[in-house]
Design a protein around this motif. Structure first.
Motif, mmCIF file in Angstrom:
data_model
loop_
_atom_site.group_PDB
_atom_site.id
_atom_site.type_symbol
_atom_site.label_atom_id
_atom_site.label_comp_id
_atom_site.label_asym_id
_atom_site.label_seq_id
_atom_site.Cartn_x
_atom_site.Cartn_y
_atom_site.Cartn_z
ATOM 1 N N GLY A 173 -70.001 -40.755 -9.112
ATOM 2 C CA GLY A 173 -69.622 -39.921 -7.979
ATOM 3 C C GLY A 173 -70.745 -39.750 -6.967
ATOM 4 N N ASP A 174 -70.478 -38.898 -5.975
ATOM 5 C CA ASP A 174 -71.451 -38.635 -4.925
ATOM 6 C C ASP A 174 -72.326 -37.443 -5.300
ATOM 7 O OD1 ASP A 174 -70.262 -40.670 -3.458
ATOM 8 O OD2 ASP A 174 -68.936 -39.302 -2.367
ATOM 9 N N LEU A 175 -73.452 -37.341 -4.645
ATOM 10 C CA LEU A 175 -74.342 -36.201 -4.816
ATOM 11 C C LEU A 175 -74.167 -35.279 -3.616
ATOM 12 C CD1 LEU A 175 -76.645 -34.631 -6.114
ATOM 13 C CD2 LEU A 175 -78.254 -36.220 -5.026
ATOM 14 N N HIS B 163 -76.341 -32.888 -12.395
ATOM 15 C CA HIS B 163 -75.252 -33.358 -11.537
ATOM 16 C C HIS B 163 -73.915 -33.162 -12.255
ATOM 17 C CE1 HIS B 163 -72.826 -36.713 -9.613
ATOM 18 N NE2 HIS B 163 -73.141 -35.930 -8.606
ATOM 19 N N PRO B 164 -73.088 -32.211 -11.806
ATOM 20 C CA PRO B 164 -71.877 -31.872 -12.559
ATOM 21 C C PRO B 164 -70.943 -33.049 -12.847
ATOM 22 C CG PRO B 164 -72.354 -30.146 -10.986
ATOM 23 C CD PRO B 164 -73.314 -31.262 -10.688
ATOM 24 N N PRO B 165 -70.598 -33.930 -11.873
ATOM 25 C CA PRO B 165 -69.696 -35.040 -12.220
ATOM 26 C C PRO B 165 -70.253 -35.944 -13.307
ATOM 27 C CG PRO B 165 -69.785 -34.753 -9.837
ATOM 28 C CD PRO B 165 -70.860 -33.889 -10.413
ATOM 29 N N THR B 166 -71.563 -36.195 -13.290
ATOM 30 C CA THR B 166 -72.165 -37.017 -14.340
ATOM 31 C C THR B 166 -72.137 -36.298 -15.678
ATOM 32 O OG1 THR B 166 -73.614 -38.150 -12.774
ATOM 33 C CG2 THR B 166 -74.283 -38.164 -15.083
ATOM 34 N N LEU B 167 -72.500 -35.031 -15.679
ATOM 35 C CA LEU B 167 -72.532 -34.274 -16.930
ATOM 36 C C LEU B 167 -71.137 -34.115 -17.524
ATOM 37 C CD1 LEU B 167 -75.158 -31.594 -15.879
ATOM 38 C CD2 LEU B 167 -75.484 -33.456 -17.529
ATOM 39 N N LYS B 168 -70.126 -34.048 -16.681
ATOM 40 C CA LYS B 168 -68.752 -34.000 -17.181
ATOM 41 C C LYS B 168 -68.380 -35.299 -17.881
ATOM 42 C CE LYS B 168 -67.029 -30.725 -13.709
ATOM 43 N NZ LYS B 168 -66.176 -30.556 -12.512
ATOM 44 N N LYS B 169 -68.959 -36.411 -17.425
ATOM 45 C CA LYS B 169 -68.627 -37.731 -17.957
ATOM 46 C C LYS B 169 -69.351 -38.032 -19.263
ATOM 47 C CE LYS B 169 -66.662 -41.848 -17.041
ATOM 48 N NZ LYS B 169 -65.214 -42.041 -16.786
ATOM 49 N N LEU B 170 -70.551 -37.509 -19.424
ATOM 50 C CA LEU B 170 -71.357 -37.809 -20.606
ATOM 51 C C LEU B 170 -70.802 -37.101 -21.839
ATOM 52 C CD1 LEU B 170 -74.903 -37.509 -18.990
ATOM 53 C CD2 LEU B 170 -73.775 -39.617 -19.707
ATOM 54 N N ASP B 171 -71.188 -37.603 -23.002
ATOM 55 C CA ASP B 171 -70.755 -37.039 -24.279
ATOM 56 C C ASP B 171 -71.290 -35.620 -24.432
ATOM 57 O OD1 ASP B 171 -70.184 -36.391 -26.904
ATOM 58 O OD2 ASP B 171 -71.164 -38.149 -27.776
ATOM 59 N N HIS B 172 -70.382 -34.641 -24.540
ATOM 60 C CA HIS B 172 -70.785 -33.238 -24.605
ATOM 61 C C HIS B 172 -71.428 -32.865 -25.936
ATOM 62 C CE1 HIS B 172 -68.857 -33.086 -20.853
ATOM 63 N NE2 HIS B 172 -68.421 -31.831 -20.884
ATOM 64 N N SER C 182 -84.196 -26.689 -18.428
ATOM 65 C CA SER C 182 -84.714 -25.428 -17.922
ATOM 66 C C SER C 182 -83.644 -24.360 -18.125
ATOM 67 C CB SER C 182 -85.042 -25.556 -16.433
ATOM 68 O OG SER C 182 -83.850 -25.649 -15.662
ATOM 69 N N PRO C 183 -84.010 -23.085 -18.161
ATOM 70 C CA PRO C 183 -82.997 -22.044 -18.337
ATOM 71 C C PRO C 183 -81.868 -22.129 -17.313
ATOM 72 C CG PRO C 183 -85.167 -21.107 -18.684
ATOM 73 C CD PRO C 183 -85.384 -22.516 -18.211
ATOM 74 N N ASN C 184 -82.203 -22.461 -16.081
ATOM 75 C CA ASN C 184 -81.186 -22.571 -15.035
ATOM 76 C C ASN C 184 -80.249 -23.747 -15.300
ATOM 77 O OD1 ASN C 184 -80.268 -21.255 -12.680
ATOM 78 N ND2 ASN C 184 -81.151 -22.851 -11.385
ATOM 79 N N ALA C 185 -80.811 -24.892 -15.704
ATOM 80 C CA ALA C 185 -79.985 -26.063 -16.000
ATOM 81 C C ALA C 185 -79.177 -25.865 -17.276
ATOM 82 C CB ALA C 185 -80.855 -27.305 -16.113
ATOM 83 N N ALA C 186 -79.735 -25.115 -18.228
ATOM 84 C CA ALA C 186 -79.011 -24.845 -19.476
ATOM 85 C C ALA C 186 -77.705 -24.105 -19.199
ATOM 86 C CB ALA C 186 -79.895 -24.042 -20.429
ATOM 87 N N LYS C 187 -77.719 -23.200 -18.235
ATOM 88 C CA LYS C 187 -76.498 -22.477 -17.874
ATOM 89 C C LYS C 187 -75.427 -23.448 -17.388
ATOM 90 C CE LYS C 187 -79.004 -18.303 -16.447
ATOM 91 N NZ LYS C 187 -79.359 -17.457 -15.279
ATOM 92 N N VAL C 188 -75.844 -24.463 -16.623
ATOM 93 C CA VAL C 188 -74.890 -25.439 -16.068
ATOM 94 C C VAL C 188 -74.204 -26.202 -17.189
ATOM 95 C CG1 VAL C 188 -74.641 -27.502 -14.636
ATOM 96 C CG2 VAL C 188 -76.192 -25.667 -13.912
ATOM 97 N N VAL C 189 -74.977 -26.739 -18.135
ATOM 98 C CA VAL C 189 -74.369 -27.572 -19.179
ATOM 99 C C VAL C 189 -73.558 -26.735 -20.172
ATOM 100 C CG1 VAL C 189 -75.925 -29.545 -19.017
ATOM 101 C CG2 VAL C 189 -76.584 -27.604 -20.413
#
Length: 253
Positions: free
Chosen positions: A28-30, A67-76, A83-90
Motif C-alpha cells: 500500500g501507500d504511505l 505502517h498499518p496496512p503492512t502490519l495488518k498483512k503480516l502474521d499477527h 517503542s511504547p507508542n508503536a506497541a499501542k499500534v500493534v
C-alpha cells in the motif's frame, strides 16, 4: 551480516541467523493520518514480504515506522519489539506477542541476538521515541539504528559500534527546520562510535512522493559530500547509499 533495504525506513536485518524486519512499509501507500493531500508516498516497485521473519522491530508509532496496512498483512503471531507508542499500534491491530521497550531496556531474541532501546527522535513536545542497538551474541557484531538523525549523548557508552543506519542528508521544512537530520549529526556520531560502515536511511528508495509536504521539503547535502566529510576528518568509516531491494553483505572485521 546481511542488510536489505526495503525503501524509506524499512530494512531486513540478518544477524547471527536471526531475521529482523525493521520499521516495515511493504504494502500500500504511505500516508499520514489519512491526509493524502498533505503527504503520500507510493512504491514504484514494491518488494515482496520477506519470509521466515523472527521478529518485527518498530522504532516509532508514526505511519512511516508502524505502517498499518503492512502490519495488518503480516502474521499477527510474530513477536514484536516496539517503542511504547508503536506497541499501542500493534496491540490495537491484534498482535499477541508484543514487548514494549523503554529507553535502557533490552530484549533477547533467543541466544543469537539482543536489542537495546536507546533514546531516539522527539515526536511532539514530550515524547521521545526509540533508537536501537542490535547485537549478535555469537558474532559480537552490532548495529545502531536511529531513523531521524537524533543521537543521544548516552551512546558513547556503547562505543564502538560496527554498523550505523541513519540519515546522511538533511530534509528541512520552512520555519520548522530539519525534520530529518544527516550530514553533521551523522558525522558527529561517526566520530563518537567509530563504525566500520554507515548506511543511509529515511530519504531513499524507489518511491514517488506527492502532496504539499513534498513541495516544501528541501534536501541539504548529498551522500558524496558526506563521504568527503569522512575523509576530511580522517575517519575510515565506509558510507553506503543502499538501493531499493538491495541486499548488502557486510564482511566486518
Amino acid at each position: 551480516m546481511n542488510l536489505t533495504y526495503l525503501d524509506s525506513n524499512s530494512w531486513l536485518i540478518e544477524i547471527d541467523s536471526k531475521r529482523i524486519l525493521l520499521d516495515p512499509w511493504l504494502v500500500g501507500d504511505l500516508v499520514f493520518g489519512n491526509q493524502a493531500w498533505l503527504f503520500k508516498s507510493k512504491k514504484n516497485n514494491p518488494q515482496p514480504i520477506p519470509e521466515n521473519i523472527d521478529l518485527i522491530l518498530l522504532s516509532q508509532g508514526l505511519e512511516d515506522h508502524a505502517h498499518p496496512p503492512t502490519l495488518k498483512k503480516l502474521d499477527h503471531n510474530l513477536p514484536v519489539v516496539a517503542s511504547p507508542n508503536a506497541a499501542k499500534v500493534v496491540k490495537e491491530l491484534g498482535y499477541t506477542n508484543v514487548t514494549s521497550l523503554d529507553h535502557g531496556e533490552s530484549f533477547k531474541l533467543g541466544e543469537q541476538a539482543e536489542i537495546l532501546a536507546v533514546p531516539g527522535s522527539p515526536v511532539g513536545p514530550t515524547l521521545v521515541e526509540n533508537g536501537y542497538i542490535i547485537k549478535g551474541l555469537e558474532s559480537g557484531k552490532n548495529i545502531y539504528y536511529e531513523p531521524h538523525g537524533n543521537h543521544s549523548d548516552s551512546l558513547s557508552e556503547a562505543a564502538p559500534i560496527d554498523v550505523i543506519i541513519t540519515p546522511l542528508i538533511n530534509l528541512k521544512l520552512p520555519l520548522v527546520g530539519p525534520v530529518i537530520k544527516g550530514q553533521e549529526t551523522a558525522l558527529q556520531v561517526c566520530k563518537r562510535l567509530k563504525p566500520q560502515v554507515i548506511l543511509a536511511t529515511a530519504a531513499g528508495g524507489d518511491v514517488d512522493v506527492q502532496g504539499l509536504i513534498k513541495t516544501l521539503l528541501k534536501a541539504d547535502g548529498t551522500i558524496e559530500e558526506f563521504k568527503q566529510l569522512l575523509q576530511q576528518n580522517n575517519l575510515a568509516t565506509k558510507a553506503i547509499d543502499p538501493q531499493s531491494g538491495e541486499t548488502i553483505e557486510l564482511a566486518l572485521v
